[in-house]
Design an enzyme around this catalytic site. Structure first.
Site: not given
Length: 333
Positions: A126, A119
């Site tokens: 991003y 994660e």
């Protein structure tokens, strides 16, 4: 019943396989992976390990040119979808240590620890995408879109409240609620976002960025498998089943409202009707995976199946030859 965190070391603990539990076991705290009870965990862990990737290995430079073909509606949707996915992965990096702290089977704990790392890689991806396509001021705005959009804030709070309830009061009931909310996030919210980027890539827009999105989706597939196995091992009462169904329904209702406002019928290849079909199809898929019946009897068709075949096929063809990153399959586990 209030759960107790797994101790750092418990000299009076019991690691016998017949007494080992995923949650609530009396473990020594030793990561004894020589002999395991939950035999599905080691192959899942190895698949997750083999899927390691580095976002910056995908050169996003060509996307700067293709992005010029994006309409204003596509650019706005691109920013909002990215902003929401950033929040979801950010919440995961904060919440997973709390959930993992109560996992008492070392072979299962290893998978949750690896999920946490993945994660964090997603948040890195991003950031890499935003830094490539936007200036500093634009990036900060995308990170903080939830501050100016009440619907986005509402969606963030939907997951956050279910996570925070367990952190504040670590009961068995709240653990299950957090797990179910995690399932909806990993198995539904992320996937509809992926289909948006897949659609753009199928038209030759942000093709390179979509490769990183596909890496993320491959990770999320293993995370969904981890949650599915955890739910099955823990078991569900009829009340638990109702709770999971309600969380799925509420999540899909929010997603439909969100998609209608932020995407609607303004993106070539996406429509409100298709999004509703897809979300309900995925809701049924997630329900069946943990032994429940279809929630939406008429939702039997995946309107974006062509994207999953086309984009993933292209991804694996280029990954092996051009980027030298791991290319384990989406359904390896």
């Amino acid at each position: 019943m209030i759960l107790t965190q797994t101790p750092v070391f418990n000299a009076s603990g019991n690691d016998r396989l017949e007494d080992r539990k995923i949650v609530g076991g009396s473990t020594t705290g030793i990561a004894d992976l020589n002999d395991v009870k939950f035999t599905w965990a080691p192959p899942l862990y190895r698949t997750m390990m083999n899927n390691h990737w580095i976002p910056e290995k995908v050169d996003l430079t060509p996307d700067k040119q293709t992005r010029r073909r994006m309409s204003s509606a596509e650019e706005e949707a691109n920013q909002y979808v990215t902003s929401f996915l950033i929040v979801l992965d950010s919440m995961q990096t904060t919440a997973l240590p709390h959930l993992g702290g109560y996992i008492s089977a070392p072979e299962v704990k290893a998978c949750y620890d690896l999920q946490l790392f993945q994660e964090r890689v997603h948040t890195q991806a991003y950031q890499y995408g935003l830094q490539t396509f936007y200036n500093f001021t634009e990036r900060e705005r995308i990170y903080n879109l939830w501050r100016e959009d009440t619907l986005l804030l509402e969606r963030n709070l939907f997951i956050a409240k279910n996570y925070q309830a367990f952190i504040d009061s670590p009961s068995v009931d709240n653990f299950n609620t957090m797990l179910y909310a995690d399932y909806v996030m990993e198995g539904i919210f992320f996937y509809i976002g992926f289909r948006f980027f897949n659609t753009l890539a199928s038209r030759g827009i942000q093709v390179e960025w979509n490769k990183n999105i596909t890496y993320i989706e491959r990770d999320e597939n293993t995370h969904c498998n981890l949650i599915i196995q955890t739910i099955k091992e823990i078991g569900m009462t009829s009340s638990d089943q109702d709770k999971l169904v309600n969380i799925i329904k509420e999540g899909i209702a929010q997603e439909l409202n969100w998609n209608s406002r932020k995407i609607g019928n303004n993106i070539l290849g996406i429509s409100d009707v298709q999004n509703e079909e897809y979300l309900k199809f995925m809701g049924n898929k997630r329900a069946r995976a943990v032994g429940l019946k279809n929630i939406y009897p008429n939702a039997t068709k995946n309107p974006y199946a062509h994207l999953e075949v086309e984009v993933k096929g292209n991804f694996f063809e280029t990954t092996i030859t051009e980027y030298n990153q791991s290319a384990s399959g989406f359904e390896d586990f």
